[in-house]
Scaffold this motif. Structure first.
Motif, PDB file in Angstrom:
ATOM      1  N   UNK A   1       2.516  12.213  -2.043  1.00  0.00           N
ATOM      2  CA  UNK A   1       1.605  11.786  -3.082  1.00  0.00           C
ATOM      3  C   UNK A   1       1.319  10.308  -2.729  1.00  0.00           C
ATOM      4  N   UNK A   2      -0.172   9.956  -3.028  1.00  0.00           N
ATOM      5  CA  UNK A   2      -0.680   8.608  -3.217  1.00  0.00           C
ATOM      6  C   UNK A   2      -0.740   8.135  -4.302  1.00  0.00           C
ATOM      7  N   UNK A   3      -0.262   7.144  -4.842  1.00  0.00           N
ATOM      8  CA  UNK A   3      -0.837   6.794  -6.173  1.00  0.00           C
ATOM      9  C   UNK A   3      -1.831   5.912  -6.291  1.00  0.00           C
ATOM     10  N   UNK A   4      -2.547   5.808  -7.525  1.00  0.00           N
ATOM     11  CA  UNK A   4      -3.768   4.942  -7.499  1.00  0.00           C
ATOM     12  C   UNK A   4      -3.421   3.734  -7.426  1.00  0.00           C
TER      13      UNK A   4
ATOM     14  N   UNK B   1     -14.070  21.883   3.441  1.00  0.00           N
ATOM     15  CA  UNK B   1     -13.231  21.329   3.914  1.00  0.00           C
ATOM     16  C   UNK B   1     -11.808  21.535   3.620  1.00  0.00           C
ATOM     17  N   UNK B   2     -10.889  21.900   4.834  1.00  0.00           N
ATOM     18  CA  UNK B   2      -9.613  21.979   4.367  1.00  0.00           C
ATOM     19  C   UNK B   2      -9.023  21.074   3.585  1.00  0.00           C
ATOM     20  N   UNK B   3      -7.756  21.330   2.577  1.00  0.00           N
ATOM     21  CA  UNK B   3      -7.572  20.483   1.966  1.00  0.00           C
ATOM     22  C   UNK B   3      -6.021  20.729   1.481  1.00  0.00           C
ATOM     23  N   UNK B   4      -5.041  19.563   1.790  1.00  0.00           N
ATOM     24  CA  UNK B   4      -3.726  19.909   1.738  1.00  0.00           C
ATOM     25  C   UNK B   4      -3.315  20.704   0.654  1.00  0.00           C
ATOM     26  N   UNK B   5      -2.019  21.095   0.784  1.00  0.00           N
ATOM     27  CA  UNK B   5      -1.256  21.635  -0.250  1.00  0.00           C
ATOM     28  C   UNK B   5      -1.513  20.733  -1.663  1.00  0.00           C
ATOM     29  N   UNK B   6      -1.577  21.359  -2.755  1.00  0.00           N
ATOM     30  CA  UNK B   6      -1.828  20.424  -4.037  1.00  0.00           C
ATOM     31  C   UNK B   6      -1.564  18.967  -4.033  1.00  0.00           C
ATOM     32  N   UNK B   7      -2.878  18.434  -3.792  1.00  0.00           N
ATOM     33  CA  UNK B   7      -3.100  17.006  -3.518  1.00  0.00           C
ATOM     34  C   UNK B   7      -4.330  16.422  -4.529  1.00  0.00           C
ATOM     35  N   UNK B   8      -4.166  16.314  -5.705  1.00  0.00           N
ATOM     36  CA  UNK B   8      -5.295  15.709  -6.477  1.00  0.00           C
ATOM     37  C   UNK B   8      -5.802  14.431  -6.225  1.00  0.00           C
ATOM     38  N   UNK B   9      -4.825  13.880  -5.590  1.00  0.00           N
ATOM     39  CA  UNK B   9      -4.844  12.314  -5.226  1.00  0.00           C
ATOM     40  C   UNK B   9      -5.833  12.070  -4.080  1.00  0.00           C
ATOM     41  N   UNK B  10      -6.042  13.327  -3.648  1.00  0.00           N
ATOM     42  CA  UNK B  10      -7.050  13.267  -2.313  1.00  0.00           C
ATOM     43  C   UNK B  10      -8.424  13.987  -2.439  1.00  0.00           C
ATOM     44  N   UNK B  11      -8.673  14.371  -3.823  1.00  0.00           N
ATOM     45  CA  UNK B  11     -10.061  14.963  -4.026  1.00  0.00           C
ATOM     46  C   UNK B  11     -10.782  13.692  -4.851  1.00  0.00           C
ATOM     47  N   UNK B  12     -12.202  13.627  -4.217  1.00  0.00           N
ATOM     48  CA  UNK B  12     -12.819  12.581  -4.600  1.00  0.00           C
ATOM     49  C   UNK B  12     -13.405  12.757  -6.190  1.00  0.00           C
ATOM     50  N   UNK B  13     -13.431  14.089  -6.679  1.00  0.00           N
ATOM     51  CA  UNK B  13     -13.778  14.065  -8.207  1.00  0.00           C
ATOM     52  C   UNK B  13     -12.424  13.705  -8.773  1.00  0.00           C
ATOM     53  N   UNK B  14     -11.353  13.863  -8.269  1.00  0.00           N
ATOM     54  CA  UNK B  14     -10.328  13.640  -9.125  1.00  0.00           C
ATOM     55  C   UNK B  14      -9.822  12.194  -9.362  1.00  0.00           C
ATOM     56  N   UNK B  15     -10.037  11.432  -7.768  1.00  0.00           N
ATOM     57  CA  UNK B  15      -9.664  10.223  -7.785  1.00  0.00           C
ATOM     58  C   UNK B  15     -10.828   9.150  -7.889  1.00  0.00           C
ATOM     59  N   UNK B  16     -12.130   9.610  -8.154  1.00  0.00           N
ATOM     60  CA  UNK B  16     -13.098   8.803  -8.191  1.00  0.00           C
ATOM     61  C   UNK B  16     -14.171   8.991  -9.371  1.00  0.00           C
ATOM     62  N   UNK B  17     -14.511  10.335  -9.269  1.00  0.00           N
ATOM     63  CA  UNK B  17     -15.655  10.507 -10.147  1.00  0.00           C
ATOM     64  C   UNK B  17     -15.150  10.679 -11.534  1.00  0.00           C
TER      65      UNK B  17
ATOM     66  N   UNK C   1     -17.493   9.497  -2.006  1.00  0.00           N
ATOM     67  CA  UNK C   1     -17.178  10.418  -0.784  1.00  0.00           C
ATOM     68  C   UNK C   1     -16.240   9.615   0.264  1.00  0.00           C
ATOM     69  N   UNK C   2     -16.646   8.402   0.460  1.00  0.00           N
ATOM     70  CA  UNK C   2     -16.138   7.643   1.325  1.00  0.00           C
ATOM     71  C   UNK C   2     -14.652   7.024   0.885  1.00  0.00           C
ATOM     72  N   UNK C   3     -14.702   6.756  -0.504  1.00  0.00           N
ATOM     73  CA  UNK C   3     -13.457   6.008  -1.080  1.00  0.00           C
ATOM     74  C   UNK C   3     -11.988   6.895  -0.512  1.00  0.00           C
ATOM     75  N   UNK C   4     -12.239   7.986  -0.635  1.00  0.00           N
ATOM     76  CA  UNK C   4     -10.846   8.934  -0.304  1.00  0.00           C
ATOM     77  C   UNK C   4     -10.404   8.620   1.058  1.00  0.00           C
TER      78      UNK C   4
ATOM     79  N   UNK D   1     -12.463   9.706 -13.222  1.00  0.00           N
ATOM     80  CA  UNK D   1     -11.768   8.563 -13.912  1.00  0.00           C
ATOM     81  C   UNK D   1     -13.176   7.543 -14.340  1.00  0.00           C
ATOM     82  N   UNK D   2     -14.152   7.425 -13.332  1.00  0.00           N
ATOM     83  CA  UNK D   2     -15.141   6.679 -13.802  1.00  0.00           C
ATOM     84  C   UNK D   2     -16.006   7.233 -15.043  1.00  0.00           C
ATOM     85  N   UNK D   3     -16.232   8.625 -15.125  1.00  0.00           N
ATOM     86  CA  UNK D   3     -16.863   9.192 -15.992  1.00  0.00           C
ATOM     87  C   UNK D   3     -15.958   9.023 -17.272  1.00  0.00           C
ATOM     88  N   UNK D   4     -14.787   9.199 -17.263  1.00  0.00           N
ATOM     89  CA  UNK D   4     -13.738   9.047 -18.304  1.00  0.00           C
ATOM     90  C   UNK D   4     -13.776   7.620 -18.858  1.00  0.00           C
TER      91      UNK D   4
END
Length: 143
Positions: free
Chosen positions: A140-143, A68-84, A123-126, A86-89
């Protein structure tokens, strides 16, 4: 969306570059063949250098992995960074581990304990965050 298909852990002080990432992609492709059989899979990752290098892009084409194309550095849009992650942490917070093997065992235990709905939500949350990013012209989209 049904769960973790492939997981690897780096040794301490090891960094990810294309040389290290491409074997991971090969292992992922083999694992997908075994567990997903006829189902199509789409890989989403961010624009980190190991993911965008010419060598990695060549390997992705060779392995026929759709991304899937991903916009320039946007960690706020990657499901692993904004969902998975943080839950694991949250799960790991406050746990004491004497060695890496204990951490790895806890991560495996946590991942295998999650329902398929948990991963589908991830997958759907982002999608909402992507909409906010589009509305803000890529800001940038803050939490």
């Amino acid at each position: 969306m049904e769960g973790v298909v492939h997981m690897e852990f780096l040794e301490q002080a090891q960094t990810v570059n294309s040389e290290r990432y491409i074997p991971t992609l090969r292992a992922l492709k083999l694992r997908l063949r075994r567990v997903r059989r006829d189902k199509d899979s789409i890989l989403q990752h961010d624009n980190a250098r190991p993911h965008t290098s010419r060598q990695t892009q060549d390997a992705l084409r060779q392995l026929e992995l759709t991304t899937v194309p991903h916009p320039a550095y946007s960690p706020d849009l990657a499901p692993s960074d904004c969902y998975l992650f943080p839950q694991l942490e949250k799960f790991l917070k406050g746990h004491h581990h004497d060695n890496d093997e204990e951490v790895i065992a806890d991560v495996h235990r946590w991942c295998s304990g999650q329902s398929s709905e948990f991963f589908a939500d991830g997958v759907h949350q982002p999608v909402k965050r992507w909409g906010l990013c589009v509305d803000r012209d890529g800001d940038y989209v803050k939490k």
